[in-house]
Design a protein around this motif. Structure first.
Motif, PDB file in Angstrom:
ATOM      1  N   ASN A 174      -2.722   0.343   4.825  1.00 59.52           N
ATOM      2  CA  ASN A 174      -1.280   0.196   4.546  1.00 59.52           C
ATOM      3  C   ASN A 174      -0.362  -0.532   5.575  1.00 59.52           C
ATOM      4  O   ASN A 174       0.461  -1.240   5.435  1.00 59.52           O
ATOM      5  CB  ASN A 174      -0.422   1.373   4.184  1.00 59.52           C
ATOM      6  N   TYR A 195      -1.237  -4.155   5.980  1.00 65.86           N
ATOM      7  CA  TYR A 195      -0.385  -4.843   5.005  1.00 65.86           C
ATOM      8  C   TYR A 195       0.941  -5.069   5.093  1.00 65.86           C
ATOM      9  O   TYR A 195       1.416  -6.144   4.998  1.00 65.86           O
ATOM     10  CB  TYR A 195      -0.902  -4.236   3.729  1.00 65.86           C
ATOM     11  N   GLU A 249       1.778  -7.491   8.181  1.00 65.74           N
ATOM     12  CA  GLU A 249       1.289  -8.977   7.585  1.00 65.74           C
ATOM     13  C   GLU A 249       2.706  -9.450   7.006  1.00 65.74           C
ATOM     14  O   GLU A 249       3.284 -10.473   7.326  1.00 65.74           O
ATOM     15  CB  GLU A 249       0.344  -9.155   6.613  1.00 65.74           C
TER      16      GLU A 249
END
Length: 196
Positions: A172, A175, A178
């Motif tokens: 998580n 992600y 990013e």
């Protein structure tokens, strides 16, 4: 690498202080300042009172950690000392503490002192009682009034209420990071949300 997420109760340009090409966290958030390490990220989100609850006010990538005395004495950070009759950015300087010969800390006239410029013991004790560390970053994005809306899929990274969050699964976190770093804007982008 750890991400420390918290709510900015008063976004005045004091904590964090995004001015003079360095983002600094030198007051408030003593637990984050005490535990963060080089390479960590810190992010602050808005509150309901300024309609920014699900918005990212800033993030910083910590590349230097100093103590109050080093921060106060370092010529690089002189401009972060408060000037209470200066511009809004100058008034909210966060370079306000240094140790006293007999113990304790000097507190400069600042956003954390009393209205008459005298030290505020409650703010001083909260800022200095648990740690003397100042977090610094050259790589940061301070959005202020142009805060980024955080997508619903990342709501779990938004801390609600006091304290902070820094426990996220690796997948998580990768992600989310990013998304966080995809926006190329860096540095001081817009004035603090609580400036009139």
């Amino acid at each position: 690498m750890t991400l420390h997420s918290y709510v900015i109760e008063h976004d005045m340009g004091f904590a964090p202080n995004p001015f003079h090409r360095r983002c600094s966290l030198a007051a408030c958030k003593p637990l984050i300042r005490a535990s963060a390490t080089l390479g960590d990220y810190v992010m602050g989100t808005g509150t309901a009172h300024n309609d920014m609850r699900q918005h990212l006010i800033y993030w910083m990538h910590i590349d230097e950690i100093v103590d109050f005395d080093a921060y106060w004495n370092d010529p690089r950070f002189r401009r972060k000392r408060p000037v209470m009759h200066g511009s809004m950015a100058q008034r909210h300087g966060d370079n306000i503490y240094h140790s006293l010969p007999g113990g304790g800390f000097f507190q400069a006239d600042s956003f954390h002192s009393q209205d008459d410029g005298q030290p505020d013991p409650a703010n001083r004790d909260r800022d200095t009682g648990r740690t003397q560390r100042v977090l610094l970053a050259r790589n940061f994005a301070y959005y202020g009034k142009h805060a980024r809306s955080i997508p619903d899929e990342f709501r779990g990274f938004i801390k609600k209420g006091p304290g902070h969050r820094n426990k996220f699964t690796a997948a998580n976190l990768a992600y989310f990071m990013e998304w966080l770093l995809a926006d190329p804007a860096r540095g001081y982008i817009a004035e603090p949300t609580d400036w009139l």
